[in-house]
Design a protein around this motif. Structure first.
Motif, PDB file in Angstrom:
ATOM      1  N   ALA A 228     105.206 137.644  10.197  1.00  0.00           N
ATOM      2  CA  ALA A 228     104.071 136.720  10.259  1.00  0.00           C
ATOM      3  C   ALA A 228     103.564 136.370   8.857  1.00  0.00           C
ATOM      4  O   ALA A 228     103.259 135.209   8.561  1.00  0.00           O
ATOM      5  CB  ALA A 228     102.943 137.344  11.082  1.00  0.00           C
ATOM      6  N   LEU A 229     103.500 137.385   7.989  1.00  0.00           N
ATOM      7  CA  LEU A 229     103.039 137.136   6.613  1.00  0.00           C
ATOM      8  C   LEU A 229     103.998 136.216   5.862  1.00  0.00           C
ATOM      9  O   LEU A 229     103.580 135.329   5.120  1.00  0.00           O
ATOM     10  CB  LEU A 229     102.889 138.472   5.863  1.00  0.00           C
ATOM     11  CG  LEU A 229     101.750 139.385   6.322  1.00  0.00           C
ATOM     12  CD1 LEU A 229     101.825 140.733   5.623  1.00  0.00           C
ATOM     13  CD2 LEU A 229     100.401 138.726   6.074  1.00  0.00           C
ATOM     14  N   PHE A 246     122.428 126.297  19.520  1.00  0.00           N
ATOM     15  CA  PHE A 246     122.370 127.319  20.570  1.00  0.00           C
ATOM     16  C   PHE A 246     120.983 127.266  21.193  1.00  0.00           C
ATOM     17  O   PHE A 246     120.523 126.189  21.561  1.00  0.00           O
ATOM     18  CB  PHE A 246     122.692 128.704  19.986  1.00  0.00           C
ATOM     19  CG  PHE A 246     123.061 129.721  21.042  1.00  0.00           C
ATOM     20  CD1 PHE A 246     124.131 129.494  21.894  1.00  0.00           C
ATOM     21  CD2 PHE A 246     122.345 130.899  21.185  1.00  0.00           C
ATOM     22  CE1 PHE A 246     124.478 130.416  22.871  1.00  0.00           C
ATOM     23  CE2 PHE A 246     122.685 131.838  22.141  1.00  0.00           C
ATOM     24  CZ  PHE A 246     123.761 131.600  22.982  1.00  0.00           C
ATOM     25  N   LEU A 247     120.310 128.394  21.292  1.00  0.00           N
ATOM     26  CA  LEU A 247     118.985 128.451  21.901  1.00  0.00           C
ATOM     27  C   LEU A 247     117.898 128.496  20.839  1.00  0.00           C
ATOM     28  O   LEU A 247     118.115 128.999  19.743  1.00  0.00           O
ATOM     29  CB  LEU A 247     118.869 129.692  22.788  1.00  0.00           C
ATOM     30  CG  LEU A 247     119.829 129.805  23.977  1.00  0.00           C
ATOM     31  CD1 LEU A 247     119.665 131.162  24.646  1.00  0.00           C
ATOM     32  CD2 LEU A 247     119.578 128.695  24.990  1.00  0.00           C
ATOM     33  N   GLU A 248     116.725 127.988  21.196  1.00  0.00           N
ATOM     34  CA  GLU A 248     115.525 128.157  20.381  1.00  0.00           C
ATOM     35  C   GLU A 248     114.580 129.110  21.125  1.00  0.00           C
ATOM     36  O   GLU A 248     114.832 129.476  22.272  1.00  0.00           O
ATOM     37  CB  GLU A 248     114.861 126.814  20.114  1.00  0.00           C
ATOM     38  CG  GLU A 248     115.682 125.857  19.259  1.00  0.00           C
ATOM     39  CD  GLU A 248     115.790 126.291  17.798  1.00  0.00           C
ATOM     40  OE1 GLU A 248     115.049 127.214  17.396  1.00  0.00           O
ATOM     41  OE2 GLU A 248     116.612 125.702  17.078  1.00  0.00           O
ATOM     42  N   TRP A 249     113.483 129.488  20.478  1.00  0.00           N
ATOM     43  CA  TRP A 249     112.561 130.457  21.070  1.00  0.00           C
ATOM     44  C   TRP A 249     112.072 130.069  22.472  1.00  0.00           C
ATOM     45  O   TRP A 249     112.069 130.918  23.373  1.00  0.00           O
ATOM     46  CB  TRP A 249     111.364 130.682  20.138  1.00  0.00           C
ATOM     47  CG  TRP A 249     111.569 131.796  19.159  1.00  0.00           C
ATOM     48  CD1 TRP A 249     111.774 131.683  17.825  1.00  0.00           C
ATOM     49  CD2 TRP A 249     111.599 133.187  19.458  1.00  0.00           C
ATOM     50  NE1 TRP A 249     111.941 132.930  17.255  1.00  0.00           N
ATOM     51  CE2 TRP A 249     111.832 133.879  18.235  1.00  0.00           C
ATOM     52  CE3 TRP A 249     111.462 133.936  20.627  1.00  0.00           C
ATOM     53  CZ2 TRP A 249     111.926 135.265  18.165  1.00  0.00           C
ATOM     54  CZ3 TRP A 249     111.548 135.322  20.549  1.00  0.00           C
ATOM     55  CH2 TRP A 249     111.776 135.962  19.339  1.00  0.00           C
ATOM     56  N   PRO A 250     111.649 128.816  22.719  1.00  0.00           N
ATOM     57  CA  PRO A 250     111.162 128.493  24.069  1.00  0.00           C
ATOM     58  C   PRO A 250     112.214 128.718  25.150  1.00  0.00           C
ATOM     59  O   PRO A 250     111.908 129.272  26.225  1.00  0.00           O
ATOM     60  CB  PRO A 250     110.791 127.002  23.960  1.00  0.00           C
ATOM     61  CG  PRO A 250     110.500 126.792  22.507  1.00  0.00           C
ATOM     62  CD  PRO A 250     111.470 127.674  21.789  1.00  0.00           C
ATOM     63  N   THR A 290     115.424 136.627  14.053  1.00  0.00           N
ATOM     64  CA  THR A 290     114.895 135.490  14.813  1.00  0.00           C
ATOM     65  C   THR A 290     113.463 135.141  14.415  1.00  0.00           C
ATOM     66  O   THR A 290     113.103 133.963  14.379  1.00  0.00           O
ATOM     67  CB  THR A 290     114.962 135.775  16.324  1.00  0.00           C
ATOM     68  OG1 THR A 290     114.342 137.040  16.616  1.00  0.00           O
ATOM     69  CG2 THR A 290     116.404 135.820  16.808  1.00  0.00           C
ATOM     70  N   LEU A 291     112.650 136.143  14.117  1.00  0.00           N
ATOM     71  CA  LEU A 291     111.270 135.860  13.705  1.00  0.00           C
ATOM     72  C   LEU A 291     111.230 135.180  12.343  1.00  0.00           C
ATOM     73  O   LEU A 291     110.405 134.299  12.093  1.00  0.00           O
ATOM     74  CB  LEU A 291     110.449 137.144  13.684  1.00  0.00           C
ATOM     75  CG  LEU A 291     110.110 137.745  15.051  1.00  0.00           C
ATOM     76  CD1 LEU A 291     109.463 139.114  14.897  1.00  0.00           C
ATOM     77  CD2 LEU A 291     109.197 136.819  15.853  1.00  0.00           C
TER      78      LEU A 291
END
Length: 469
Positions: A228-229, A246-250, A290-291
């Protein structure tokens, strides 16, 4: 259930193979996605050695997948059987590897459940459609490495053993051989292995010297806070990352929502068990990538999904074990929750199968297969990205696809070609490229290349560039 558990691995193999055949039953031949053509191209190229020449998609670092494909080719098997059979076997091997690990640490029932969740995962079905063969081959070896690493670190008095020649050859072989196979299979998985190893050592040290700290709470919280920082800084501007289709977070959260629900319902009892799970370091690595949206982070969801499945399998075992002790109302609630979970999870799987349909038509495949009969052996085919893997996989002609396949061109100049040049400028631009030169594109977009009298129609999709000086 007891009968299934006696033959659980056979049942999982059959179920895995049958469900992977669903796209073929629904859509027919060539139902899978983008990377299929690149693997097919490797199989149809001139066969000179094992491993054969590296190609786009199967570069020099993918030694193990290349050896597997070449060995099957040497046996004289048909191209499509090698292509799709290898993917199905690799996928099923990963299922069995996960089941093996969870069974060893949490029992046969949890191992069986993890296999079922793997097979019907919408995330994994997406990976299967994208033809992530290298990923699944490397994933099996990664699972085995993490299993052996956990056993190695769990030895009593391990720190006292760290002196020359204190470990047997068998111990070292079982630990490092799967790791070596990962490095010889897939570059991204190799990076994941290295980061997971660091996390495994951090967990070991926390458990050794800070007994009161739970590694799940401590490390997971730290990763989230650090991510987050970093995300609120100029991370994206300073480190722009190339996209991976590929995929995203949603999409990932939608497909894993039932698994996350089971984990949340059992988090109080699971948080200590999760820290002991051999895949916990992989879970931390998946979250970190991923974050922070590191390179190709979209495809790291494939790994993160399986760690959640591994944790949830033990959650289901806890639910089952507590069921008989629950009150009547809690039993009804449990049944309702499990019914909703099953419906949502299987529904996600079915919708994923239906969503990822073939990206080109049978007519287009027929046209592509006919290229070798029309275009000269030394010709170059200029095409768009949607067709590139398939022309690459079904023809023996040089494919030129700016921005996708390596070739002697300047991408900025090609952007001007697509969006700024007039017909005369386009003709002059293409004159420097090797001849014969052909355009392969959908009929209504021929003017994306050149709409000129010196461009001759060969078929509905194929044009020949015959513009002279």
């Amino acid at each position: 259930m007891a009968f299934l558990l006696k033959l659980d691995w056979i049942f999982l193999v059959l179920l895995s193979v049958l469900t992977r055949l669903l796209p073929f039953l629904i859509y027919g031949q060539n139902p899978l996605g983008y990377d299929t053509g690149f693997y097919r191209h490797y199989i149809i190229q001139s066969f000179t050695s094992i491993p054969n020449h590296a190609t786009a998609g199967l570069t020099a670092n993918a030694t193990v997948p290349r050896i597997i494909l070449d060995t099957l080719r040497a046996l004289g098997l048909p191209t499509d059987l090698i292509l799709y059979g290898t993917l199905i076997i690799a996928f099923t091997g990963s299922v069995l590897a996960l089941r093996f690990i969870i069974k060893k640490f949490y029992g046969k029932e949890a191992g069986f459940i993890s296999g079922l969740l793997f097979i019907f995962s919408g995330v994994q079905q997406t990976g299967y459609w994208f033809f992530l063969l290298k990923n699944y081959i490397a994933l099996t070896f990664l699972f085995l490495f993490l299993y052996q690493l956990k056993r190695f670190l769990d030895q009593p008095n391990l720190l006292e053993k760290f002196k020359p020649f204190s470990f047997s050859i068998k111990e070292l072989f079982l630990l490092f051989f799967p790791a070596a196979l990962v490095f010889l299979s897939h570059k991204t998985t190799s990076v994941i292995l290295i980061v997971s190893l660091f996390f495994a050592l951090a967990i070991f040290l926390l458990q050794k010297f800070w007994h009161k700290l739970n590694p799940f709470t401590a490390i997971t919280s730290s990763i989230i806070i650090i991510a987050a920082l970093i995300k609120i800084t100029l991370w994206q501007n300073l480190h722009p990352q190339p996209p991976a289709i590929f995929l995203e977070w949603p999409q990932f959260l939608s497909l894993t929502a039932p698994i996350l629900l089971i984990l949340l319902l059992n988090l109080k009892n699971l948080k200590y068990k999760i820290a002991e799970n051999p895949l916990f370091p992989l879970f931390l690595t998946g979250n970190l990538f991923t974050l922070l949206e590191w390179t190709f982070y979209q495809r790291i969801f494939l790994f993160l999904d399986l760690t959640l499945i591994a944790f949830a399998a033990e959650g289901f075992s806890l639910i089952k074990n507590n069921y008989t002790q629950n009150s009547y109302n809690k039993k009804i609630t449990t049944i309702v929750v499990l019914a909703l979970f099953t419906g949502y999870y299987l529904g996600n799987f079915y919708l994923t199968v239906k969503k990822y349909s073939p990206i080109i038509t049978k007519e287009e495949i027929t046209e592509i297969k006919n290229l070798d009969n029309i275009a000269e052996k030394n010709s170059t085919i200029l095409t768009v990205s949607d067709y590139t893997p398939w022309i690459h996989g079904f023809s023996h002609r040089q494919v030129m696809s700016p921005g996708l396949l390596e070739y002697n061109y300047n991408l900025a100049d090609w952007q001007k070609f697509w969006f700024e040049m007039n017909q005369t400028e386009k003709i002059n631009f293409l004159k420097v490229f090797p001849k014969p030169l052909y355009f392969f594109t959908i009929p209504y977009s021929n003017d994306n290349f050149i709409d000129a009298t010196c461009v001759k129609e060969k078929t509905k999709y194929l044009r020949s560039f015959e513009c002279s000086d």
